[in-house]
Design an enzyme around this catalytic site. Structure first.
Site, PDB file in Angstrom:
ATOM      1  N   LEU A  44       5.464  -1.861  -3.135  1.00 35.81           N
ATOM      2  CA  LEU A  44       5.977  -0.436  -3.058  1.00 35.81           C
ATOM      3  C   LEU A  44       4.836   0.480  -3.673  1.00 35.81           C
ATOM      4  O   LEU A  44       3.984   0.197  -4.142  1.00 35.81           O
ATOM      5  CB  LEU A  44       6.913  -0.689  -4.309  1.00 35.81           C
ATOM      6  CG  LEU A  44       7.776   0.643  -4.635  1.00 35.81           C
ATOM      7  CD1 LEU A  44       8.948   0.641  -5.063  1.00 35.81           C
ATOM      8  CD2 LEU A  44       6.829   1.543  -5.898  1.00 35.81           C
ATOM      9  N   LEU A  45       4.758   1.385  -3.036  1.00 37.40           N
ATOM     10  CA  LEU A  45       4.011   2.614  -3.046  1.00 37.40           C
ATOM     11  C   LEU A  45       4.587   3.723  -3.845  1.00 37.40           C
ATOM     12  O   LEU A  45       5.761   4.032  -3.480  1.00 37.40           O
ATOM     13  CB  LEU A  45       3.390   3.101  -1.782  1.00 37.40           C
ATOM     14  CG  LEU A  45       2.705   4.436  -1.576  1.00 37.40           C
ATOM     15  CD1 LEU A  45       2.042   4.632  -0.094  1.00 37.40           C
ATOM     16  CD2 LEU A  45       3.718   5.671  -1.575  1.00 37.40           C
ATOM     17  N   ASP A  47       3.342   7.261  -6.678  1.00 35.57           N
ATOM     18  CA  ASP A  47       2.805   8.580  -6.854  1.00 35.57           C
ATOM     19  C   ASP A  47       1.251   8.414  -6.192  1.00 35.57           C
ATOM     20  O   ASP A  47       0.530   7.537  -6.341  1.00 35.57           O
ATOM     21  CB  ASP A  47       2.575   8.819  -8.174  1.00 35.57           C
ATOM     22  CG  ASP A  47       3.893   8.626  -9.152  1.00 35.57           C
ATOM     23  OD1 ASP A  47       4.780   8.381  -8.520  1.00 35.57           O
ATOM     24  OD2 ASP A  47       3.737   8.798 -10.324  1.00 35.57           O
ATOM     25  N   GLN A  63       0.046   4.866  -6.797  1.00 29.84           N
ATOM     26  CA  GLN A  63       0.755   3.593  -7.472  1.00 29.84           C
ATOM     27  C   GLN A  63       0.932   2.575  -6.392  1.00 29.84           C
ATOM     28  O   GLN A  63       1.693   2.938  -5.373  1.00 29.84           O
ATOM     29  CB  GLN A  63       1.724   4.418  -8.093  1.00 29.84           C
ATOM     30  CG  GLN A  63       1.391   5.180  -9.208  1.00 29.84           C
ATOM     31  CD  GLN A  63       0.860   4.527 -10.401  1.00 29.84           C
ATOM     32  OE1 GLN A  63       1.549   3.902 -11.261  1.00 29.84           O
ATOM     33  NE2 GLN A  63      -0.313   4.522 -10.764  1.00 29.84           N
TER      34      GLN A  63
HETATM   35  C1  FRU Z   1       6.365   8.702 -11.382  1.00 25.04           C
HETATM   36  C2  FRU Z   1       5.947   7.833 -12.378  1.00 25.04           C
HETATM   37  C3  FRU Z   1       4.993   8.330 -13.470  1.00 25.04           C
HETATM   38  C4  FRU Z   1       4.363   6.990 -13.790  1.00 25.04           C
HETATM   39  C5  FRU Z   1       4.431   6.257 -12.550  1.00 25.04           C
HETATM   40  C6  FRU Z   1       4.447   4.611 -12.803  1.00 25.04           C
HETATM   41  O1  FRU Z   1       6.932   8.503 -10.285  1.00 25.04           O
HETATM   42  O2  FRU Z   1       6.954   7.418 -13.120  1.00 25.04           O
HETATM   43  O3  FRU Z   1       5.500   9.174 -14.281  1.00 25.04           O
HETATM   44  O4  FRU Z   1       2.984   7.160 -14.120  1.00 25.04           O
HETATM   45  O5  FRU Z   1       5.561   6.686 -11.776  1.00 25.04           O
HETATM   46  O6  FRU Z   1       4.571   3.938 -11.650  1.00 25.04           O
END
Ligand code: FRU
Length: 490
Positions: A44-45, A47, A63
């Site tokens: 999963l991708l 932010d 992420q």
């Molecule tokens: C937003 C979020 C951020 C957090 C990240 C974790 O999508 O919830 O607030 O840092 O994703 O993956």
């Protein structure tokens, strides 16, 4: 399939190279792999993080949970490009490998200091009793873009705020460093806080940005604060807003306020919150300054807490195309970054007279195209534009000339994500519909309306590529010009 907590917090080191390869093999069987969007090799991708133009190249991280289409143990995955479209996968860079980020290297940003790249991010730690302890971290990268060192800057959250305290977006002003960070008050209200730090990276809280939006969702994620022209812009992602007519239809929102921000008083004068995108799948964007000195934004083309049809192939989500931001009369105009034109291949023009009977425009490359539409004359009541495929799946856009409402309907577009409030999204245009710039990839559509005055971004999961666009009106005629391009497959 339900993932247990234990499964979600297994990292890359828990599986062999062969097992990882077989995962990516399964991902590549997916009919919905994109051609010109950043997507994960597996898992999963979410932010975009650490977006920066550094020493002649764009660096972007996202992420990443490698092992499945769920929100588990997050890494930062690194992609690099000379421009904003030819990104190359580099692999994970920030690993959740210290006590501070043991349960995920959460979102953040980057800054160049001297010759070095620094990443600011939130380390997500959970205690044995599963209590969350956020750490705001700074990591330095070496010349090979590997983490050389990482240190906590702030432990826990300030008094009056809960452990939902994350996503630092850093910048330098005069001789000091600042970051804006998402927070939640102990009364469960979303806020953005500002920290100031000196050159030795000692950061202290300046306070909350005074937006006047004191009861506006229970948490604000991924704030981003910057100057644009002679205005200040705060982008943030409030969670917990109620739908309001055509607005705030998605599970969480992503939008901005434009106005004047005073770093002394922390007051931000503005004219109200505006959503950045009116499609189904857009969240947690991040901006940086481009090579040309413009403010560019990339968003996550997805949302939390939703199951997507690609999940069965062990991957989820992609990033949006890069957009250039400009301010016009206190709203943001978002146009696709000119680098995207580098992907253009063959083109074809047409002039169409559209009436009650369907007029079809065949796409020269169905699953990978840019379609530009200019409305020359519009004497119709409702204009419909329907992208269709061989199995009669459709994506329908309509513009009602009387009400000025533009609607995107994906209810019959193919497989659908779960847990989303109906399958229609609409916006009220304040001017006539003049132009549409539409990007179609295998499993997404990005619609830029009236030169970026509004944008609608959505994932689509058809059985076959949409091969033509059928135009028609309810009554009356529309004269339009189209220019389409095939896009190069990445
Ligand atoms: C937003 C979020 C951020 C957090 C990240 C974790 O999508 O919830 O607030 O840092 O994703 O993956």
């Amino acid at each position: 399939m339900e993932w247990t907590r234990e499964e979600r917090y297994r990292g890359l080191s828990s599986i062999s190279n062969e097992a990882f390869e077989s995962m990516t093999h399964k991902v590549n069987q997916s009919p919905w792999r994109q051609h010109f969007h950043i997507q994960p090799v597996s898992g999963l991708l979410n932010d975009p993080n650490g977006f920066i133009y550094f020493k002649g190249q764009y660096h972007l991280f996202y992420q990443w949970y490698p092992l499945g289409p769920v929100h588990g143990l997050k890494y930062w995955y690194h992609v690099v490009s000379d421009d904003l479209v030819h990104f190359e996968n580099k692999g994970p860079v920030v690993y959740p490998d210290t006590t501070y980020d043991s349960h995920g290297a959460y979102s953040g940003s980057s800054i160049q200091i001297g010759e070095q790249l620094y990443l600011f991010y939130t380390g997500n730690h959970r205690t044995k009793d599963w209590e969350r302890v956020p750490y705001q971290m700074a990591a330095t990268l070496n010349d090979d873009f590997q983490v050389e060192d990482k240190q906590p800057l702030i432990e826990g959250s300030p008094q009056g705020y809960t452990d939902h305290f994350r996503d630092p977006k850093v910048w330098k002003e005069n001789e000091d460093y600042y970051f804006v960070i998402g927070a939640q008050t102990t009364e469960q209200s979303g806020r953005a806080l500002i920290y100031q730090g000196d050159t030795s990276f000692k950061f202290h809280l300046l306070g909350e940005i005074e937006t006047g939006l004191s009861d506006f969702g229970y948490m604000w994620e991924c704030p981003d604060l910057f100057k644009l022209g002679n205005k200040d812009v705060l982008i943030f992602c409030p969670q917990g807003l109620e739908p309001d007519g055509m607005n705030c239809r998605n599970i969480y929102q992503s939008g901005y306020i434009v106005g004047d921000f005073d770093l002394e008083t922390l007051e931000m004068k503005h004219h109200g919150f505006v959503e950045l995108d009116h499609g189904f799948d857009f969240y947690a964007p991040q901006t940086t300054i481009s090579k040309e000195g413009e403010r560019v934004l990339i968003g996550w083309m997805g949302l939390p807490d939703i199951t997507y049809p690609t999940d069965v192939y062990n991957w989820a989500h992609c990033l949006t195309l890069p957009r250039v931001l400009k301010v016009k009369e206190d709203t943001l105009i978002q146009t696709v970054h000119p680098d995207v034109e580098k992907l253009r291949g063959r083109s074809k023009k047409a002039t169409l007279e559209v009436s009650h009977d369907h007029t079809a425009l065949d796409l020269i490359q169905p699953d990978c195209s840019e379609v530009n539409i200019s409305i020359l004359e519009n004497e119709a009541d409702v204009l419909s534009m329907i992208f269709t495929n061989q199995v009669d799946e459709i994506v329908k856009m309509t513009y009602d000339n009387n009400t000025g409402i533009f609607e995107l309907d994906r209810s019959q577009s193919g497989e659908l994500p779960s847990n989303q409030d109906n399958q229609k999204r609409s916006i009220q245009l304040n001017e006539d519909l003049q132009t549409l710039k539409i990007f179609i990839d295998t499993s997404s559509i990005e619609v830029f309306i009236n030169e970026g005055t509004h944008v609608m971004t959505s994932r689509l999961f058809p059985k076959a590529a949409y091969q033509s666009c059928q135009f028609s009106t309810q009554s009356g005629t529309v004269k339009l010009e189209t220019k389409q391009y095939e896009m190069k497959r990445g």
